[in-house]
Write a protein that holds these residues in place. Structure first.
Motif, short mmCIF file in Angstrom:
data_model
loop_
_atom_site.label_atom_id
_atom_site.label_comp_id
_atom_site.label_asym_id
_atom_site.label_seq_id
_atom_site.Cartn_x
_atom_site.Cartn_y
_atom_site.Cartn_z
N VAL A 14 0.85 -1.20 0.00
CA VAL A 14 0.00 0.00 0.00
C VAL A 14 0.88 1.24 0.00
O VAL A 14 1.78 1.37 0.82
CB VAL A 14 -0.92 0.01 1.24
N VAL A 21 -6.88 0.12 8.22
CA VAL A 21 -6.96 -1.22 7.63
C VAL A 21 -8.02 -2.01 8.36
O VAL A 21 -8.02 -2.08 9.59
CB VAL A 21 -5.61 -1.96 7.73
N GLN A 90 -14.23 5.46 2.68
CA GLN A 90 -13.74 5.44 1.30
C GLN A 90 -12.24 5.17 1.23
O GLN A 90 -11.74 4.62 0.25
CB GLN A 90 -14.05 6.78 0.63
N HIS A 91 -11.49 5.56 2.26
CA HIS A 91 -10.04 5.42 2.24
C HIS A 91 -9.54 4.18 2.99
O HIS A 91 -8.34 4.02 3.16
CB HIS A 91 -9.41 6.67 2.84
N ALA A 92 -10.45 3.33 3.42
CA ALA A 92 -10.04 2.13 4.15
C ALA A 92 -9.44 1.10 3.21
O ALA A 92 -9.82 0.99 2.04
CB ALA A 92 -11.23 1.53 4.88
N MET A 93 -8.47 0.35 3.74
CA MET A 93 -7.90 -0.77 3.01
C MET A 93 -8.37 -2.04 3.72
O MET A 93 -8.22 -2.16 4.94
CB MET A 93 -6.37 -0.72 3.03
N PRO A 135 -8.36 -4.85 -2.43
CA PRO A 135 -8.31 -4.28 -1.08
C PRO A 135 -8.89 -2.88 -0.97
O PRO A 135 -9.08 -2.37 0.12
CB PRO A 135 -6.80 -4.26 -0.79
N CYS A 136 -9.16 -2.27 -2.13
CA CYS A 136 -9.66 -0.90 -2.11
C CYS A 136 -10.33 -0.58 -3.46
O CYS A 136 -10.24 -1.37 -4.41
CB CYS A 136 -8.52 0.09 -1.88
N ASP A 137 -10.99 0.56 -3.50
CA ASP A 137 -11.58 1.02 -4.76
C ASP A 137 -10.45 1.48 -5.66
O ASP A 137 -9.61 2.28 -5.25
CB ASP A 137 -12.55 2.17 -4.47
N ASP A 172 -5.75 5.03 -8.10
CA ASP A 172 -6.90 5.85 -7.72
C ASP A 172 -7.73 6.13 -8.97
O ASP A 172 -7.20 6.62 -9.98
CB ASP A 172 -6.40 7.18 -7.12
#
Length: 200
Positions: A14, A21, A90-93, A135-137, A172
């Motif tokens: 990351v 997380v 939105q920013h969580a992994m 793991p994320c958008d 992103d």
């Protein structure tokens, strides 16, 4: 998806500093259990083979036929694809795989991210869910498949460097900046990686 003690070693890198997380994984929802379509062939062939073995054992002495039941349950459990809850942040992994965190390392630079990052290794046993998720958008901007060996994933360093693997770079969706790298690595038993995503 990848099919793992022996299991396999997914890892995630990351970019920058991790805001948060969420490594929690809710219990599999048995009432609405799904199975990945990528395991249908193995489940069919395995079920037929176990049915034949069970019939043979049952003809010798019927209680012996029950020996195949745990194996049949494990076969289907290996290919389960349970629903997962997604954090609202939105920013969580989130963890891209079930399993046990094997190592966490701060890297001063990652060539695919273009800067410092946190690398988290996850070990999957043959009893873990083997379907991996993002793991994320993000947007897939690079995919790299490397042929290699099938060393037992418990030999972490050797397996990470020499085993067959698939690496995905996520960016992103707004800025296009690389934010995460997910690397799937085969093991002694899980010898196949199926990735249905494409660049873009």
């Amino acid at each position: 998806m990848n099919h793992g003690g022996m299991g396999r070693l997914p890892s995630i890198a990351v970019a920058g500093t991790i805001v948060s997380v969420d490594a929690r994984r809710p219990a599999d929802r048995l009432t609405h259990m799904r199975f990945t379509r990528h395991g249908f062939r193995e489940m069919l062939i395995g079920s037929l083979a176990l049915a034949i073995v069970g019939t043979g054992l049952g003809l010798a002495w019927w209680p012996l036929a029950l020996v195949v039941v745990p194996l049949l349950i494990w076969l289907f459990a290996f290919f389960r694809d349970p629903e997962r809850d997604i954090p609202a942040d939105q920013h969580a992994m989130v963890s891209p795989a079930d399993g046990t965190i094997s190592d966490i390392e701060q890297l001063p630079n990652h060539e695919l991210l273009g800067g410092p990052c946190v690398r988290i290794g996850i070990f999957l046993s043959v009893f873990n869910v083997h379907v991996n998720r993002a793991p994320c958008d993000g947007k897939v901007i690079d995919l790299r498949y490397k042929r290699g060996k099938f060393i037992n994933a418990m030999s972490h360093n050797a397996a990470s460097d020499q085993n067959e693997s698939n690496t995905m770079v996520l960016a992103d969706p707004t800025t296009g900046r690389p934010i995460a790298v997910v690397k799937q690595i085969v093991g002694l038993i899980a010898r196949r990686i199926v990735c249905s995503k494409e660049v873009g």
